[in-house]
Design a protein around this motif. Structure first.
Motif, PDB file in Angstrom:
ATOM      1  N   VAL A  78       0.829  -1.172  -0.049  1.00 29.18           N
ATOM      2  CA  VAL A  78      -0.289   0.207  -0.126  1.00 29.18           C
ATOM      3  C   VAL A  78       0.780   1.193   0.121  1.00 29.18           C
ATOM      4  O   VAL A  78       0.637   2.209  -0.632  1.00 29.18           O
ATOM      5  CB  VAL A  78      -0.862  -0.158   1.197  1.00 29.18           C
ATOM      6  CG1 VAL A  78      -1.853   1.391   1.325  1.00 29.18           C
ATOM      7  CG2 VAL A  78      -1.948  -1.111   0.866  1.00 29.18           C
ATOM      8  N   TYR A  79       1.921   1.510   0.652  1.00 30.09           N
ATOM      9  CA  TYR A  79       2.757   2.446   0.608  1.00 30.09           C
ATOM     10  C   TYR A  79       4.044   1.992   0.179  1.00 30.09           C
ATOM     11  O   TYR A  79       5.155   1.894   0.580  1.00 30.09           O
ATOM     12  CB  TYR A  79       3.248   2.629   2.348  1.00 30.09           C
ATOM     13  CG  TYR A  79       1.974   2.769   3.167  1.00 30.09           C
ATOM     14  CD1 TYR A  79       1.471   4.086   3.150  1.00 30.09           C
ATOM     15  CD2 TYR A  79       1.282   1.772   3.824  1.00 30.09           C
ATOM     16  CE1 TYR A  79       0.108   4.028   4.008  1.00 30.09           C
ATOM     17  CE2 TYR A  79       0.242   1.966   4.561  1.00 30.09           C
ATOM     18  CZ  TYR A  79      -0.474   3.080   4.709  1.00 30.09           C
ATOM     19  OH  TYR A  79      -1.577   3.438   5.413  1.00 30.09           O
ATOM     20  N   GLU A  80       3.887   1.982  -1.114  1.00 30.73           N
ATOM     21  CA  GLU A  80       5.235   1.774  -2.257  1.00 30.73           C
ATOM     22  C   GLU A  80       6.436   2.764  -1.943  1.00 30.73           C
ATOM     23  O   GLU A  80       7.304   2.228  -2.339  1.00 30.73           O
ATOM     24  CB  GLU A  80       4.425   1.488  -3.479  1.00 30.73           C
ATOM     25  CG  GLU A  80       3.580   0.098  -3.654  1.00 30.73           C
ATOM     26  CD  GLU A  80       3.157  -0.059  -5.052  1.00 30.73           C
ATOM     27  OE1 GLU A  80       3.787  -0.868  -5.645  1.00 30.73           O
ATOM     28  OE2 GLU A  80       2.261   0.609  -5.217  1.00 30.73           O
ATOM     29  N   ASN A  81       6.032   3.626  -1.892  1.00 34.52           N
ATOM     30  CA  ASN A  81       7.046   4.933  -1.620  1.00 34.52           C
ATOM     31  C   ASN A  81       7.244   5.202  -0.301  1.00 34.52           C
ATOM     32  O   ASN A  81       7.886   6.290   0.187  1.00 34.52           O
ATOM     33  CB  ASN A  81       6.545   6.223  -2.421  1.00 34.52           C
ATOM     34  CG  ASN A  81       6.599   6.224  -3.843  1.00 34.52           C
ATOM     35  OD1 ASN A  81       7.061   5.268  -4.490  1.00 34.52           O
ATOM     36  ND2 ASN A  81       5.907   7.141  -4.690  1.00 34.52           N
ATOM     37  N   GLU A  82       7.470   4.231   0.373  1.00 35.38           N
ATOM     38  CA  GLU A  82       7.402   4.469   1.928  1.00 35.38           C
ATOM     39  C   GLU A  82       8.641   4.667   2.627  1.00 35.38           C
ATOM     40  O   GLU A  82       8.828   4.983   3.663  1.00 35.38           O
ATOM     41  CB  GLU A  82       6.574   3.725   2.881  1.00 35.38           C
ATOM     42  CG  GLU A  82       6.822   2.160   2.687  1.00 35.38           C
ATOM     43  CD  GLU A  82       8.043   1.583   3.387  1.00 35.38           C
ATOM     44  OE1 GLU A  82       7.796   1.829   4.445  1.00 35.38           O
ATOM     45  OE2 GLU A  82       8.479   0.551   3.023  1.00 35.38           O
TER      46      GLU A  82
ATOM     47  N   TYR B  21       2.174  13.510   1.644  1.00 30.60           N
ATOM     48  CA  TYR B  21       3.409  12.955   2.564  1.00 30.60           C
ATOM     49  C   TYR B  21       4.340  12.178   1.371  1.00 30.60           C
ATOM     50  O   TYR B  21       5.537  11.809   1.844  1.00 30.60           O
ATOM     51  CB  TYR B  21       3.047  12.147   3.362  1.00 30.60           C
ATOM     52  CG  TYR B  21       2.192  12.940   4.623  1.00 30.60           C
ATOM     53  CD1 TYR B  21       2.776  13.901   5.567  1.00 30.60           C
ATOM     54  CD2 TYR B  21       0.821  12.692   4.687  1.00 30.60           C
ATOM     55  CE1 TYR B  21       2.090  14.421   6.366  1.00 30.60           C
ATOM     56  CE2 TYR B  21       0.024  13.372   5.636  1.00 30.60           C
ATOM     57  CZ  TYR B  21       0.911  14.512   6.399  1.00 30.60           C
ATOM     58  OH  TYR B  21       0.011  15.209   7.522  1.00 30.60           O
ATOM     59  N   GLY B  22       3.795  11.631   0.528  1.00 29.67           N
ATOM     60  CA  GLY B  22       4.502  10.756  -0.553  1.00 29.67           C
ATOM     61  C   GLY B  22       4.872   9.523  -0.325  1.00 29.67           C
ATOM     62  O   GLY B  22       5.905   8.892  -0.749  1.00 29.67           O
TER      63      GLY B  22
ATOM     64  N   PHE C 280     -10.636   8.002   3.262  1.00 27.63           N
ATOM     65  CA  PHE C 280     -10.052   8.859   2.120  1.00 27.63           C
ATOM     66  C   PHE C 280      -9.096   9.736   2.343  1.00 27.63           C
ATOM     67  O   PHE C 280      -8.110   9.943   1.608  1.00 27.63           O
ATOM     68  CB  PHE C 280     -11.418   9.611   1.712  1.00 27.63           C
ATOM     69  CG  PHE C 280     -11.017  10.376   0.372  1.00 27.63           C
ATOM     70  CD1 PHE C 280     -11.280   9.914  -0.939  1.00 27.63           C
ATOM     71  CD2 PHE C 280     -10.891  11.601   0.415  1.00 27.63           C
ATOM     72  CE1 PHE C 280     -11.089  10.822  -2.179  1.00 27.63           C
ATOM     73  CE2 PHE C 280     -10.572  12.599  -0.657  1.00 27.63           C
ATOM     74  CZ  PHE C 280     -10.822  12.038  -1.805  1.00 27.63           C
ATOM     75  N   TRP C 281      -9.317  10.682   3.341  1.00 27.03           N
ATOM     76  CA  TRP C 281      -8.168  11.669   3.791  1.00 27.03           C
ATOM     77  C   TRP C 281      -6.743  10.898   3.786  1.00 27.03           C
ATOM     78  O   TRP C 281      -5.736  11.369   3.488  1.00 27.03           O
ATOM     79  CB  TRP C 281      -8.673  12.328   5.041  1.00 27.03           C
ATOM     80  CG  TRP C 281      -7.386  13.091   5.508  1.00 27.03           C
ATOM     81  CD1 TRP C 281      -6.723  13.125   6.636  1.00 27.03           C
ATOM     82  CD2 TRP C 281      -6.819  14.213   4.821  1.00 27.03           C
ATOM     83  NE1 TRP C 281      -5.683  14.192   6.679  1.00 27.03           N
ATOM     84  CE2 TRP C 281      -5.728  14.802   5.660  1.00 27.03           C
ATOM     85  CE3 TRP C 281      -7.108  15.201   3.641  1.00 27.03           C
ATOM     86  CZ2 TRP C 281      -4.927  15.878   5.111  1.00 27.03           C
ATOM     87  CZ3 TRP C 281      -6.368  16.083   3.143  1.00 27.03           C
ATOM     88  CH2 TRP C 281      -5.365  16.687   4.148  1.00 27.03           C
ATOM     89  N   HIS C 282      -6.696   9.787   4.808  1.00 23.38           N
ATOM     90  CA  HIS C 282      -5.535   9.050   5.110  1.00 23.38           C
ATOM     91  C   HIS C 282      -5.017   8.714   3.817  1.00 23.38           C
ATOM     92  O   HIS C 282      -3.636   9.150   3.599  1.00 23.38           O
ATOM     93  CB  HIS C 282      -5.688   7.988   6.001  1.00 23.38           C
ATOM     94  CG  HIS C 282      -4.581   7.185   6.066  1.00 23.38           C
ATOM     95  ND1 HIS C 282      -3.656   7.399   6.860  1.00 23.38           N
ATOM     96  CD2 HIS C 282      -4.302   5.739   5.307  1.00 23.38           C
ATOM     97  CE1 HIS C 282      -2.588   6.513   6.615  1.00 23.38           C
ATOM     98  NE2 HIS C 282      -3.022   5.220   5.872  1.00 23.38           N
ATOM     99  N   PHE C 283      -5.606   7.924   2.998  1.00 24.21           N
ATOM    100  CA  PHE C 283      -4.701   7.507   1.647  1.00 24.21           C
ATOM    101  C   PHE C 283      -4.454   8.508   0.726  1.00 24.21           C
ATOM    102  O   PHE C 283      -3.183   8.718   0.302  1.00 24.21           O
ATOM    103  CB  PHE C 283      -5.565   6.355   1.103  1.00 24.21           C
ATOM    104  CG  PHE C 283      -5.783   5.113   1.751  1.00 24.21           C
ATOM    105  CD1 PHE C 283      -4.595   4.238   2.184  1.00 24.21           C
ATOM    106  CD2 PHE C 283      -7.063   4.660   2.407  1.00 24.21           C
ATOM    107  CE1 PHE C 283      -4.647   3.180   2.983  1.00 24.21           C
ATOM    108  CE2 PHE C 283      -6.941   3.315   3.256  1.00 24.21           C
ATOM    109  CZ  PHE C 283      -5.740   2.917   3.638  1.00 24.21           C
TER     110      PHE C 283
END
Length: 153
Positions: A51-55, A118-119, A108-111
Motif C-alpha cells: 500500500v505504501y510503495e514509496n514509503e 506525504y509521498g 479517503f483523507w488518510h490514503f
C-alpha cells in the motif's frame, strides 16, 4: 443443505422495504477489512508495504512501515470495520449512518494525503483498492442517504 442457507440468511442485514444493496456492501467491506486488519498483525509486512510503495524515508533510506505502524493501522482498520458492520445492520439510524460515512472520509483523507501530501504512496495497485472503496462508498452513501434514513442530504 437448504436449511443451512436459510439460517445463514437470518444473519444478513435487512435492507429497507423496496430493497437496496448498500447494507450488503458495508458487510462485505467489513469482512474484507477484518482480514486486512489481521494481516497487519503479522511479522511479515509485505502486504502492508504494498500500500505504501514509496514509503522509504528519503533522509535515512529506512522503511517507514514498521511492525508498530502496521499494528496501529490494523487496529484503526478493525475499529472502522466494526463501525461499518454495525452500520450494515442499522443504516436507518441517522447517527450510525453518519458515523459510517465518517469512516470513509477518514480513510479517503488518510490514503490521499499519504499519496499527495506525504509521498509515502504512489498511485498503483496498493493504494487503488482503498481509494476506490473509500471514494465509491462516500459517493454512494451521500446519494442514498435520503433512501436509508429518510432525510434530505
Amino acid at each position: 443443505m437448504v436449511d443451512y442457507f436459510h439460517k445463514l440468511s437470518d444473519y444478513l442485514p435487512r435492507p429497507p422495504v423496496g430493497g437496496g444493496i448498500l447494507p450488503y456492501w458495508l458487510l462485505f467491506i467489513s469482512v474484507v477489512s477484518v482480514f486486512n486488519s489481521a494481516q497487519s498483525y503479522q511479522k511479515d509486512l509485505t502486504l502492508t508495504r504494498k500500500v505504501y510503495e514509496n514509503e522509504a524515508d528519503p533522509a535515512h533510506g529506512k522503511p517507514q512501515v514498521t511492525n508498530l505502524s502496521a499494528r496501529t493501522f490494523g487496529t484503526w482498520t478493525l475499529i472502522t470495520s466494526i463501525v461499518r458492520l454495525y452500520g450494515a445492520y442499522h443504516l436507518g439510524n441517522p447517527q450510525v449512518y453518519s458515523l459510517v460515512q465518517w469512516t470513509y472520509v477518514v480513510a479517503f483523507w488518510h490514503f490521499f494525503s499519504e499519496w499527495l501530501v506525504y509521498g509515502t504512496c504512489k498511485f498503483g495497485k496498493g493504494i487503488a483498492g482503498p481509494a476506490i472503496v473509500a471514494t465509491t462508498s462516500l459517493v454512494w452513501m451521500y446519494l442514498q442517504k435520503p433512501y436509508y434514513v429518510g432525510q434530505l442530504v
